[in-house]
Design an enzyme around this catalytic site. Structure first.
Site, PDB file in Angstrom:
ATOM      1  N   SER A 120       0.838  -1.189   0.000  1.00 64.40           N
ATOM      2  CA  SER A 120       0.000   0.000   0.000  1.00 64.40           C
ATOM      3  C   SER A 120       0.888   1.260   0.000  1.00 64.40           C
ATOM      4  O   SER A 120       1.728   1.418  -0.885  1.00 64.40           O
ATOM      5  CB  SER A 120      -0.962  -0.036   1.194  1.00 64.40           C
ATOM      6  OG  SER A 120      -1.973   0.920   1.078  1.00 64.40           O
TER       7      SER A 120
ATOM      8  N   ASP B 270      -9.247  -4.333  -5.695  1.00 62.94           N
ATOM      9  CA  ASP B 270      -8.482  -3.422  -4.846  1.00 62.94           C
ATOM     10  C   ASP B 270      -8.955  -1.987  -5.029  1.00 62.94           C
ATOM     11  O   ASP B 270      -9.386  -1.580  -6.120  1.00 62.94           O
ATOM     12  CB  ASP B 270      -6.998  -3.527  -5.231  1.00 62.94           C
ATOM     13  CG  ASP B 270      -6.068  -2.917  -4.202  1.00 62.94           C
ATOM     14  OD1 ASP B 270      -6.552  -2.289  -3.232  1.00 62.94           O
ATOM     15  OD2 ASP B 270      -4.851  -3.068  -4.365  1.00 62.94           O
TER      16      ASP B 270
ATOM     17  N   HIS C 129      -7.520  -5.489  -1.299  1.00 60.87           N
ATOM     18  CA  HIS C 129      -6.291  -4.744  -0.992  1.00 60.87           C
ATOM     19  C   HIS C 129      -5.268  -5.547  -0.203  1.00 60.87           C
ATOM     20  O   HIS C 129      -4.097  -5.165  -0.141  1.00 60.87           O
ATOM     21  CB  HIS C 129      -6.660  -3.481  -0.206  1.00 60.87           C
ATOM     22  CG  HIS C 129      -5.557  -2.476  -0.082  1.00 60.87           C
ATOM     23  ND1 HIS C 129      -4.910  -1.929  -1.166  1.00 60.87           N
ATOM     24  CD2 HIS C 129      -4.968  -1.920   1.017  1.00 60.87           C
ATOM     25  CE1 HIS C 129      -3.984  -1.080  -0.761  1.00 60.87           C
ATOM     26  NE2 HIS C 129      -3.996  -1.058   0.559  1.00 60.87           N
TER      27      HIS C 129
END
Length: 292
Positions: free
Chosen positions: A102, A246, A273
């Protein structure tokens, strides 16, 4: 074997501390250590079977929390300095891999492209945006899939620039449904993920400085941050991981594939995600094969 500790991190004459945990022995294992840069939870990466170094970035977890600095203090270069300091103090700066998830993947790309570290052998960018502007565009397109009245409520509340409104039950219920679709599709969520959200809620200083605190608009210092124009400087082999559902949309991942010279792109089909939780067997198979 687990080892925890802190290293001093000096910024403009002030001393802070970066907390770390090492799984395995980075000195005698015969494997390059993997340094994990967090966006989301990190300890799950220990199942890779190699030495793994987790650390809490400044302002997070068990590292120093700082509440008296302007937003400008919190910058990608600050976190790159912290990473370099950690690598040096642990004595692994000449031979290591990085996995960033991320925000951690965007930071890892920026670090690799702008610092050009000689000791970085392989880089994994997992579920990460190449551009914060593209991230917001993609997030809003996903919000448009919600019932019109729900999307309108979210945008109305965020338009008032009042973070207290984000605690309203009607707003929180929509955001939780968003997270179940585009952050983690498991039910129930892993305890480690719940702990991560709780920690961020307890001290939102860094998140608010960088992102602004809202979910569908950026008002923090990363508002226009992008790594797209420097990606060509990444010289090590790079693995990019994305997922079909995602919050980071494919057009925000593609610049990594188009601009990094030695790159492989894998999309997970049953994840959002956090593929390391949602699709662990496939996720770790892909990462392990790449790091060999």
């Amino acid at each position: 074997m687990e080892t925890t500790g802190t290293v001093e991190f000096i910024v403009a004459g002030e001393t802070y501390h970066t907390w770390y945990k090492i799984f395995g022995d980075v000195k005698v294992s015969g494997h390059r250590p993997l340094v994990a840069l967090h966006g989301g939870p990190g300890t799950v990466y220990t199942r890779l079977g190699i030495p793994v170094i987790l650390y809490d970035q400044l302002g997070n977890g068990q590292s120093s929390h700082i509440h008296d600095k302007p937003k400008s203090f919190w910058s990608p270069d600050l976190f790159c300095d912290e990473l370099e300091n950690l690598l040096s103090r642990l004595g692994i700066g000449e031979d290591y891999d990085i996995l960033g998830q991320s925000w951690g993947g965007m930071l890892a790309a920026y670090y690799a492209a702008t610092r050009r570290p000689a000791g970085l052998r392989r880089l994994v960018i997992s579920n990460s945006p190449a551009s914060m502007e593209l991230f917001m565009e993609g997030a809003n397109k996903l919000l448009d899939r919600f019932p019109p009245e729900q999307a309108a409520l979210v945008r109305e509340y965020e338009s008032k620039d009042d973070l207290t409104l984000l605690a309203a039950p009607e707003y929180e219920s929509i955001i939780m449904e968003w997270c179940k679709r585009h952050i983690c599709t498991l039910d129930p969520w892993p305890e480690e993920l719940m702990d991560t959200f709780a920690a961020q809620k307890e001290d939102p200083t860094v998140h608010r400085a960088l992102m602004g605190g809202f979910n569908f608009k950026l008002v923090g210092s990363l508002k226009m941050f992008s790594v797209i124009d420097v990606l060509h400087n990444i010289s090590c082999p790079t693995l990019v991981i994305s997922a079909a559902e995602d919050e980071i949309r494919p057009d925000n991942v593609r610049p990594f594939f188009d601009r990094i010279p030695k790159v492989k792109w894998v999309e997970l089909v049953n994840s959002s995600h956090l593929g390391q939780f949602e699709e662990p067997e496939k996720y770790f198979e892909v990462v392990c094969d790449f790091l060999k």
